[in-house]
Design an enzyme around this catalytic site. Structure first.
Site, mmCIF file in Angstrom:
data_model
loop_
_atom_site.group_PDB
_atom_site.id
_atom_site.type_symbol
_atom_site.label_atom_id
_atom_site.label_comp_id
_atom_site.label_asym_id
_atom_site.label_seq_id
_atom_site.Cartn_x
_atom_site.Cartn_y
_atom_site.Cartn_z
ATOM 1 N N CYS A 189 0.868 -1.056 0.007
ATOM 2 C CA CYS A 189 0.215 -0.122 -0.081
ATOM 3 C C CYS A 189 0.864 1.353 0.119
ATOM 4 O O CYS A 189 2.124 1.060 0.592
ATOM 5 C CB CYS A 189 -0.855 0.068 1.118
ATOM 6 S SG CYS A 189 -1.902 1.373 1.502
ATOM 7 N N SER B 147 0.811 3.477 1.875
ATOM 8 C CA SER B 147 1.059 3.997 3.247
ATOM 9 C C SER B 147 2.351 3.295 3.738
ATOM 10 O O SER B 147 3.270 3.988 4.410
ATOM 11 C CB SER B 147 0.069 3.618 4.203
ATOM 12 O OG SER B 147 -1.223 3.902 3.870
ATOM 13 N N HIS C 47 5.088 5.664 2.536
ATOM 14 C CA HIS C 47 5.044 6.689 3.558
ATOM 15 C C HIS C 47 6.015 6.318 4.662
ATOM 16 O O HIS C 47 6.822 6.968 5.293
ATOM 17 C CB HIS C 47 3.758 7.208 4.415
ATOM 18 C CG HIS C 47 2.852 7.758 2.992
ATOM 19 N ND1 HIS C 47 3.165 8.517 2.042
ATOM 20 C CD2 HIS C 47 1.541 7.461 2.815
ATOM 21 C CE1 HIS C 47 2.057 8.846 1.408
ATOM 22 N NE2 HIS C 47 1.014 8.513 1.789
ATOM 23 N N HIS D 148 1.000 -3.843 6.106
ATOM 24 C CA HIS D 148 -0.198 -3.917 6.919
ATOM 25 C C HIS D 148 -1.357 -4.223 6.013
ATOM 26 O O HIS D 148 -2.444 -4.142 6.444
ATOM 27 C CB HIS D 148 -0.593 -2.243 7.660
ATOM 28 C CG HIS D 148 -0.683 -1.449 6.325
ATOM 29 N ND1 HIS D 148 0.279 -0.776 5.683
ATOM 30 C CD2 HIS D 148 -1.963 -0.765 6.107
ATOM 31 C CE1 HIS D 148 -0.210 -0.006 4.638
ATOM 32 N NE2 HIS D 148 -1.495 -0.135 4.800
ATOM 33 N N CYS E 175 -6.408 -3.742 4.175
ATOM 34 C CA CYS E 175 -6.305 -2.333 3.804
ATOM 35 C C CYS E 175 -7.087 -2.005 2.712
ATOM 36 O O CYS E 175 -8.158 -1.462 2.904
ATOM 37 C CB CYS E 175 -4.923 -1.776 3.961
ATOM 38 S SG CYS E 175 -4.900 0.254 3.835
HETATM 39 P P1 PAD Z 1 -1.456 4.709 -4.974
HETATM 40 O O1 PAD Z 1 0.093 5.206 -5.303
HETATM 41 O O2 PAD Z 1 -1.727 3.293 -5.646
HETATM 42 O O3 PAD Z 1 -2.539 5.501 -5.981
HETATM 43 C C1 PAD Z 1 -2.360 6.825 -5.729
HETATM 44 C C2 PAD Z 1 -2.818 7.466 -7.150
HETATM 45 O O4 PAD Z 1 -2.771 9.050 -7.208
HETATM 46 C C3 PAD Z 1 -1.995 6.991 -8.301
HETATM 47 O O5 PAD Z 1 -2.778 6.550 -9.397
HETATM 48 C C4 PAD Z 1 -1.437 8.515 -8.921
HETATM 49 O O6 PAD Z 1 -1.158 8.400 -9.989
HETATM 50 C C5 PAD Z 1 -2.485 9.198 -8.481
HETATM 51 N N1 PAD Z 1 -2.143 10.837 -8.301
HETATM 52 C C6 PAD Z 1 -0.959 11.245 -7.899
HETATM 53 N N2 PAD Z 1 -0.975 12.622 -7.904
HETATM 54 C C7 PAD Z 1 -2.197 13.087 -8.344
HETATM 55 C C8 PAD Z 1 -2.758 14.353 -8.550
HETATM 56 N N3 PAD Z 1 -2.290 15.428 -8.306
HETATM 57 N N4 PAD Z 1 -4.200 14.397 -9.137
HETATM 58 C C9 PAD Z 1 -4.509 13.078 -9.310
HETATM 59 N N5 PAD Z 1 -4.171 11.833 -8.919
HETATM 60 C C10 PAD Z 1 -2.808 11.785 -8.641
HETATM 61 O O7 PAD Z 1 -1.902 4.761 -3.509
HETATM 62 P P2 PAD Z 1 -2.790 3.888 -2.650
HETATM 63 O O8 PAD Z 1 -4.110 3.910 -3.515
HETATM 64 O O9 PAD Z 1 -2.329 2.727 -2.129
HETATM 65 O O10 PAD Z 1 -3.148 4.900 -1.662
HETATM 66 C C11 PAD Z 1 -3.728 6.160 -1.744
HETATM 67 C C12 PAD Z 1 -3.642 7.224 -0.538
HETATM 68 O O11 PAD Z 1 -4.418 6.457 0.498
HETATM 69 C C13 PAD Z 1 -2.278 7.174 0.166
HETATM 70 O O12 PAD Z 1 -1.868 8.739 0.699
HETATM 71 C C14 PAD Z 1 -2.269 6.169 1.280
HETATM 72 O O13 PAD Z 1 -1.514 6.397 2.386
HETATM 73 C C15 PAD Z 1 -3.649 6.413 1.568
HETATM 74 C C16 PAD Z 1 -4.488 5.417 2.433
HETATM 75 N N6 PAD Z 1 -5.236 5.740 3.609
HETATM 76 C C17 PAD Z 1 -5.695 4.887 4.417
HETATM 77 C C18 PAD Z 1 -6.896 5.392 5.124
HETATM 78 O O14 PAD Z 1 -7.181 4.394 6.138
HETATM 79 N N7 PAD Z 1 -7.171 6.463 5.442
HETATM 80 C C19 PAD Z 1 -5.679 3.480 3.883
HETATM 81 C C20 PAD Z 1 -4.803 3.062 2.968
HETATM 82 C C21 PAD Z 1 -4.170 4.214 2.314
HETATM 83 ZN ZN ZN Z 2 -2.749 0.832 3.678
#
Ligand code: PAD
Ligand code: ZN
Ligand code: ZN
Length: 374
Positions: free
Chosen positions: A47, A49, A52, A69, A176
Site C-alpha cells: 500500500c 502508506s 510513507h 499492513h 487495507c
Molecule cells: P497509489 O499510489 O496506488 O495511488 C495513488 C494514485 O494517485 C495514483 O494512481 C497516482 O497517479 C494518483 N495521483 C498522484 N498525484 C495526483 C494528482 N495530483 N491528481 C490526481 N491523481 C494523482 O496509492 P494507494 O491507493 O495505495 O493509497 C492512496 C492514499 O491513501 C495514500 O496517501 C495512502 O497513504 C492513503 C491510505 N489511507 C488509508 C486510510 O485508512 N485513510 C488506508 C490506506 C491508504
Molecule cells: Zn494501507
C-alpha cells in the site's frame, strides 16, 4: 505446532533508516505473550502508506521497523488467555484494532478504537516491548502488525478470523486497500443511489472507492488521475468518466463543477497531496456536498473557510469506517459469494524477496496492487 513457545527465525523486510530500500534480513520473532497471537503471514499487499513509512513521512514510526499492513496468514500459536482464534485459523491482522470495550468501540457510528496506536507511539506492542530482533538489535513493529515478516505477533484484538475457504493471496487486500476504499463510499460518505461522485487518485484504494460508489448505486462516477494508464481499470470497475487534470488549463474543481452543473454530491481524496485535498473539497457542491479524505499527508494545508460555511461537509476515514473484527470476516464471506471482485486490483504477484521491486512498480505508477508471497 512444533514452533509454539519458541523463538522463530525467519525472513522479514527491515527499514533500517528513512529513505533507504528495505533490506531482507533473518529476524528472530519471540513467542506471543498473554493476549497475543503469532501469525504465519502467507501473503501481503503493498500500500502507498508503506511507502510513507519507508520514506519517513508516516507519523509515530520509529526505525528500524518492519512495515507492511495488508496481510493474510494462519495462526501459528497463541498466548495465554486468547480465545478469539486458535492455531490453524486463517486470519487477517488488523491495522486498527477493535477492543470492543472502549467508548468508541461501543459507539455504533465509529470504528476508531481508542487502543488505536496512532494516538501514541506505535512501534511497540501494548506492553511496550517488541517481539522482533535482528543482529542483536530490537526491531520495531508498524501499527502492531508488521506484515512484511514471515511471522508476526499481534494483540488478539487486532486479528480477524476469516472463512477457512478464503484464498490468502487474494483476501490480503481486505487488510487495507479494498476495505478502506470500499468502506469510504459505503460507510463514511454513505453514497446514495442516483448520486454523482468524484474520486481523486486511482490506486488500489481509489479504485476500491469507485467499486463502493458503484455498489451504492451512484449514477455518475468521475475518476480523476494524472496517470491515464489507470483509466481502463477505473472504467472496468464502474467509472463513467475519466479525466486528467493535466489536460485542462483551469483548476480541476472548476472542470468538475462545469461537468456537473453545481459540483458533485460526494468527492474522495485518495492521493495524499495538498492540491488534491483542496480540489476535492471544492469540487463537491456547496450546500449538501460531502468530501471524504483518505490520503495521508505529513504536512498541514490551509483552506478558504467559505468552502465549509456554505454547507459542504468535510470528513475523513480510517480503514473505511469498518469495525474491523466484526466486519472484515463478513466482507470476506461476501467476496467468497462473489458480491465484488477486488482480485481485479491485483496487477502483480511477486516472491517476498522482490519487495523493493514491488515498491518501484508502485512509485512508477505501473501497478495497482502487488501481492508478495512468502
Ligand atoms: P497509489 O499510489 O496506488 O495511488 C495513488 C494514485 O494517485 C495514483 O494512481 C497516482 O497517479 C494518483 N495521483 C498522484 N498525484 C495526483 C494528482 N495530483 N491528481 C490526481 N491523481 C494523482 O496509492 P494507494 O491507493 O495505495 O493509497 C492512496 C492514499 O491513501 C495514500 O496517501 C495512502 O497513504 C492513503 C491510505 N489511507 C488509508 C486510510 O485508512 N485513510 C488506508 C490506506 C491508504
Ligand atoms: Zn494501507
Ligand atoms: Zn476499542
Amino acid at each position: 505446532m512444533a514452533t509454539a513457545g519458541k523463538v522463530i527465525r525467519c525472513r522479514a523486510a527491515v527499514a533500517w533508516a528513512p529513505g533507504k530500500p528495505l533490506s531482507i534480513e533473518e529476524v528472530e520473532v519471540a513467542p506471543p505473550k498473554a493476549g497475543e497471537v503469532r501469525i504465519k503471514i502467507v501473503a501481503t499487499g503493498i500500500c502507498l502508506s508503506d511507502d510513507h513509512v519507508i520514506k519517513g513521512s508516516m507519523p509515530n514510526v520509529e526505525f528500524p521497523v518492519i512495515p507492511g499492513h495488508e496481510g493474510a496468514g494462519i495462526v501459528e500459536s497463541t498466548g495465554e488467555g486468547v480465545t478469539a482464534v486458535k492455531p490453524g485459523d486463517k486470519v487477517i491482522p488488523l491495522a486498527i484494532p477493535q477492543c470492543g470495550e472502549c467508548s468508541f468501540c461501543r459507539n455504533p457510528e465509529s470504528n476508531f478504537c481508542q487502543k488505536f496506536h496512532f494516538c501514541e507511539p506505535q512501534h511497540l506492542l501494548p506492553d511496550k516491548t517488541s517481539r522482533f530482533s535482528c543482529k542483536g538489535k530490537q526491531i520495531n513493529h508498524f501499527v502492531w502488525i508488521s506484515t512484511f515478516a514471515e511471522y508476526t505477533v499481534v494483540p488478539e484484538y487486532a486479528v480477524a478470523k476469516i472463512d477457512a475457504a478464503a484464498p490468502l493471496d487474494k483476501v490480503c487486500l481486505f487488510g487495507c486497500g479494498f476495505s478502506t476504499g470500499y468502506g469510504a463510499a459505503i460507510n463514511a460518505a454513505k453514497v446514495k443511489p442516483g448520486s454523482t461522485c468524484a474520486v481523486f487518485g486511482l490506486g488500489g484504494v481509489g479504485l476500491s472507492v469507485v467499486m463502493g460508489c458503484k455498489a451504492a448505486g451512484a449514477s455518475r462516477i468521475i475518476a480523476v488521475d494524472i496517470n491515464r494508464d489507470k483509466f481502463a481499470k477505473a472504467k472496468q470497475l464502474g467509472a463513467t468518466d475519466c479525466i486528467n487534470p493535466r489536460d485542462f488549463q483551469k483548476p480541476i474543481q472548476e472542470v468538475l463543477t462545469e461537468m456537473t452543473g453545481q459540483g458533485v454530491d460526494y468527492s474522495f481524496e485518495v492521493v495524499g497531496h495538498p492540491d488534491t485535498m483542496i480540489a476535492s473539497l471544492a469540487s463537491c457542491n456547496m450546500n449538501t456536498g460531502v468530501c471524504v479524505m483518505i490520503g495521508v499527508l505529513d504536512s498541514k494545508i490551509s483552506i478558504d473557510p467559505m468552502l465549509l460555511v456554505t454547507g459542504r461537509t468535510w470528513k475523513g476515514t480510517t480503514f473505511g469506517g469498518w469495525k474491523p473484527r466484526e466486519s472484515i470476516p463478513k466482507l470476506v464471506s461476501s467476496y467468497l459469494e462473489k458480491k465484488f471482485d477486488p482480485d481485479l486490483l491485483i496487477t502483480h504477484t511477486l516472491p517476498f524477496a522482490k519487495v523493493n521491486e514491488g515498491f518501484e512498480l508502485l512509485r512508477a505508477g505501473k501497478s495497482i496492487r502487488t501481492v508478495l508471497l512468502f
